[in-house]
Design a protein around this motif. Sequence first.
Motif, short mmCIF file in Angstrom:
data_model
loop_
_atom_site.label_atom_id
_atom_site.label_comp_id
_atom_site.label_asym_id
_atom_site.label_seq_id
_atom_site.Cartn_x
_atom_site.Cartn_y
_atom_site.Cartn_z
N ALA A 196 0.85 -1.19 0.00
CA ALA A 196 0.00 0.00 0.00
C ALA A 196 0.89 1.24 0.00
O ALA A 196 1.78 1.38 0.84
CB ALA A 196 -0.92 0.01 1.21
N LEU A 197 0.63 2.13 -0.94
CA LEU A 197 1.29 3.43 -1.02
C LEU A 197 0.19 4.48 -1.07
O LEU A 197 -0.67 4.45 -1.94
CB LEU A 197 2.16 3.53 -2.29
CG LEU A 197 2.78 4.89 -2.58
CD1 LEU A 197 3.77 5.27 -1.49
CD2 LEU A 197 3.46 4.87 -3.93
N ILE A 198 0.20 5.40 -0.11
CA ILE A 198 -0.82 6.42 0.00
C ILE A 198 -0.17 7.77 -0.27
O ILE A 198 0.79 8.14 0.40
CB ILE A 198 -1.47 6.40 1.40
CG1 ILE A 198 -2.08 5.02 1.65
CG2 ILE A 198 -2.50 7.51 1.53
CD1 ILE A 198 -2.42 4.75 3.08
N GLY A 220 10.54 7.58 -5.14
CA GLY A 220 11.35 7.08 -4.03
C GLY A 220 10.55 6.16 -3.11
O GLY A 220 11.06 5.14 -2.65
N ALA A 221 9.30 6.52 -2.87
CA ALA A 221 8.44 5.69 -2.03
C ALA A 221 8.12 4.36 -2.70
O ALA A 221 8.07 3.32 -2.05
CB ALA A 221 7.15 6.44 -1.71
N VAL A 222 7.91 4.38 -4.02
CA VAL A 222 7.65 3.13 -4.74
C VAL A 222 8.86 2.21 -4.67
O VAL A 222 8.73 1.00 -4.43
CB VAL A 222 7.25 3.43 -6.21
CG1 VAL A 222 7.23 2.16 -7.03
CG2 VAL A 222 5.91 4.12 -6.27
N LYS A 223 10.07 2.77 -4.82
CA LYS A 223 11.28 1.95 -4.71
C LYS A 223 11.41 1.38 -3.30
O LYS A 223 11.80 0.23 -3.13
CB LYS A 223 12.50 2.78 -5.05
CG LYS A 223 12.61 3.12 -6.52
CD LYS A 223 13.79 4.01 -6.79
CE LYS A 223 13.81 4.42 -8.26
NZ LYS A 223 14.88 5.41 -8.53
N ILE A 234 3.06 -0.07 5.17
CA ILE A 234 2.28 0.92 4.43
C ILE A 234 3.13 2.18 4.35
O ILE A 234 3.65 2.66 5.36
CB ILE A 234 0.95 1.22 5.15
CG1 ILE A 234 0.11 -0.05 5.27
CG2 ILE A 234 0.19 2.33 4.42
CD1 ILE A 234 -1.08 0.08 6.20
N ILE A 235 3.31 2.71 3.16
CA ILE A 235 4.11 3.91 2.95
C ILE A 235 3.17 5.08 2.66
O ILE A 235 2.25 4.96 1.85
CB ILE A 235 5.09 3.73 1.76
CG1 ILE A 235 5.99 2.51 1.98
CG2 ILE A 235 5.91 4.99 1.53
CD1 ILE A 235 6.96 2.64 3.12
N VAL A 242 -6.55 6.32 6.16
CA VAL A 242 -6.59 5.26 5.16
C VAL A 242 -5.63 4.14 5.56
O VAL A 242 -5.97 2.95 5.47
CB VAL A 242 -6.27 5.81 3.76
CG1 VAL A 242 -6.15 4.70 2.74
CG2 VAL A 242 -7.33 6.82 3.33
N ALA A 243 -4.44 4.51 6.02
CA ALA A 243 -3.46 3.52 6.46
C ALA A 243 -4.00 2.71 7.64
O ALA A 243 -3.80 1.49 7.71
CB ALA A 243 -2.15 4.19 6.83
N ALA A 244 -4.69 3.37 8.56
CA ALA A 244 -5.26 2.67 9.71
C ALA A 244 -6.32 1.67 9.27
O ALA A 244 -6.37 0.54 9.78
CB ALA A 244 -5.86 3.67 10.69
N LEU A 245 -7.15 2.06 8.31
CA LEU A 245 -8.17 1.13 7.80
C LEU A 245 -7.54 -0.09 7.12
O LEU A 245 -7.98 -1.22 7.31
CB LEU A 245 -9.09 1.84 6.82
CG LEU A 245 -10.12 2.78 7.45
CD1 LEU A 245 -10.83 3.57 6.36
CD2 LEU A 245 -11.11 1.99 8.26
#
Length: 74
Positions: free
Chosen positions: A7-9, A67-70, A39-40, A23-26
């Motif tokens: 998960a990337l938000i 950078g987050a995707v990597k 979760i990033i 969203v990350a908490a859910l």
Amino acid sequence: VAKTHRALIVHEAPKTGGVGGEVAALIAEKRFTALNSPIIRVGAPFTPLPRHPYEKLYLPNKEKIAGAVKEIFR
């Protein structure tokens, strides 16, 4: 999360206290066991919104998202 197990938000609100945290908490509540990595979240820093032209440094951009995707696939 069910398909990629990740998960990337990304959102323009501050990362701290922003909607992305909810969203990350859910995701953590409902699909924690499906996650293969943390979760990033990519969001704005917890500071006042700067004036033009500095808002480009404040908001998420291509480089921060890439950078987050990597990081999520490490």
